[in-house]
Design an enzyme around this catalytic site. Structure first.
Site, PDB file in Angstrom:
ATOM      1  N   GLU A 105      64.299 -38.099  86.859  1.00 42.38           N
ATOM      2  CA  GLU A 105      64.659 -38.582  85.529  1.00 42.38           C
ATOM      3  C   GLU A 105      65.942 -39.402  85.621  1.00 42.38           C
ATOM      4  O   GLU A 105      66.939 -38.940  86.181  1.00 42.38           O
ATOM      5  CB  GLU A 105      64.849 -37.398  84.568  1.00 42.38           C
ATOM      6  CG  GLU A 105      65.471 -37.726  83.229  1.00 42.38           C
ATOM      7  CD  GLU A 105      64.690 -38.765  82.446  1.00 42.38           C
ATOM      8  OE1 GLU A 105      65.308 -39.760  82.016  1.00 42.38           O
ATOM      9  OE2 GLU A 105      63.464 -38.592  82.270  1.00 42.38           O
ATOM     10  N   ASP A 153      66.709 -43.291  89.301  1.00 41.36           N
ATOM     11  CA  ASP A 153      65.641 -44.204  88.903  1.00 41.36           C
ATOM     12  C   ASP A 153      64.399 -43.889  89.734  1.00 41.36           C
ATOM     13  O   ASP A 153      64.484 -43.698  90.960  1.00 41.36           O
ATOM     14  CB  ASP A 153      66.084 -45.645  89.142  1.00 41.36           C
ATOM     15  CG  ASP A 153      65.001 -46.653  88.801  1.00 41.36           C
ATOM     16  OD1 ASP A 153      64.960 -47.116  87.661  1.00 41.36           O
ATOM     17  OD2 ASP A 153      64.171 -46.946  89.697  1.00 41.36           O
ATOM     18  N   ASP A 166      55.294 -40.746  84.032  1.00 41.66           N
ATOM     19  CA  ASP A 166      55.472 -40.465  82.604  1.00 41.66           C
ATOM     20  C   ASP A 166      56.819 -40.997  82.119  1.00 41.66           C
ATOM     21  O   ASP A 166      57.491 -40.377  81.296  1.00 41.66           O
ATOM     22  CB  ASP A 166      55.375 -38.950  82.370  1.00 41.66           C
ATOM     23  CG  ASP A 166      55.240 -38.598  80.892  1.00 41.66           C
ATOM     24  OD1 ASP A 166      54.764 -39.460  80.120  1.00 41.66           O
ATOM     25  OD2 ASP A 166      55.624 -37.486  80.506  1.00 41.66           O
TER      26      ASP A 166
END
Length: 295
Positions: A113, A140, A161
């Site tokens: 994340e 990243d 996602d």
């Protein structure tokens, strides 16, 4: 056909009623809101996009999935069995990670994340679990994959996602990135990508996945615009194998609100249904125009 001719986009994060803001976190990327509306707890990005939620949880039934796209993601289990190494790019509230850990407690799950504030909120409000088998890293997603490739890491289930509040970040939607992903996928592994069937990027996304992974599966329902792309698998299982797996998985997934029989009926293989023009332009690091996102 997957191109639903609708002008508006029913975002995958799902439109939810506006409730009471019980916490707000600021980060380098955005404002993050935690909102409560009765039994529903939601993570949202800034005031402008407040009508759309990135993650939600029923406080009285935290295991039950709220969003359709998270349910569709588990169609992956009809193509792979007993995943051992899972990579999730984009954490949200940690719903996918928590559920996979409950289903496969021996699997290693790495969550990536970019925003540390998202991880903080997931821990504090959405019961995101971390332990020896489940980790989170602030990075990243593309940088993580590049480094994983150098480290010769391999994953048998990669879930994409990542969203920036409007759409998938452009650098995570190119031929070059998909080639990097493919390099860290095991021979029997699968990529599950959360995207849309109403986007003007639909044809470009499809063509780009196809040029890297070959024929793939779209998973959709008639009720909304979510689609999950399942790519990277070597062979399409037979209808009998899929039915057997659906029956075996059904009782395990039922407590989460996932209907495996329904999902087994919503697998659309592009080998039999390639619904984009053959001359569709591929998305690349040099060609990934944001102006195509005019919904």
């Amino acid at each position: 056909m997957f191109r639903v001719l609708i002008a508006s986009l029913f975002v995958t994060f799902c439109a939810t009623a506006i409730g009471e803001v019980i916490d707000q976190q600021r980060s380098l990327y955005r404002n993050i809101l935690v909102e409560q509306n009765g039994d529903l707890l939601c993570l949202k990005f800034d005031e402008k996009s407040r009508k759309s939620s990135q993650s939600c949880m029923y406080k009285s039934a935290p295991k039950k999935l709220v969003f359709n796209y998270t349910k569709l993601t588990f169609a992956s289990l009809l193509l792979i069995e007993n995943p051992e190494n899972v990579l999730i790019i984009g954490l949200g509230g940690g719903t996918l990670s928590n559920m996979i850990h409950e289903l496969y407690p021996h699997a290693s799950i790495e969550n990536v994340e970019i925003d540390p504030a998202v991880i903080k909120v997931a821990r504090e409000y959405f019961a995101f679990q971390e332990n020896a088998k489940v980790t989170s890293k602030v990075q990243d997603g593309r940088i993580f994959v590049k480094r994983a490739r150098l480290q010769k890491k391999q994953y048998d289930w990669i879930i994409l996602d990542a969203f920036n509040g409007d759409y998938i970040p452009e650098h995570l939607l190119t031929k070059e990135f998909f080639q990097e992903l493919k390099s860290v996928l095991t021979p029997k592994g699968i990529v599950a990508a959360n995207t849309f069937s109403t986007s003007k990027l639909y044809e470009h996304e499809s063509a780009t996945y196809h040029v890297v992974f070959g024929d793939f599966i779209n998973v959709t329902t008639d009720k909304n615009s979510n689609r999950i792309i399942l790519a990277g698998f070597e062979d399409m299982p037979s209808a009998r194998t899929i039915a057997e797996r659906a029956n075996r998985l059904a009782p395990r997934l039922q407590p989460y609100g996932v209907d495996m029989k329904l999902l087994s009926e919503r697998l659309f293989y592009t080998k039999d249904n390639q619904d984009w023009p053959v001359d569709t332009k591929i998305l690349t690091d040099q060609y990934s125009p944001a102006n195509l996102l005019n919904f």
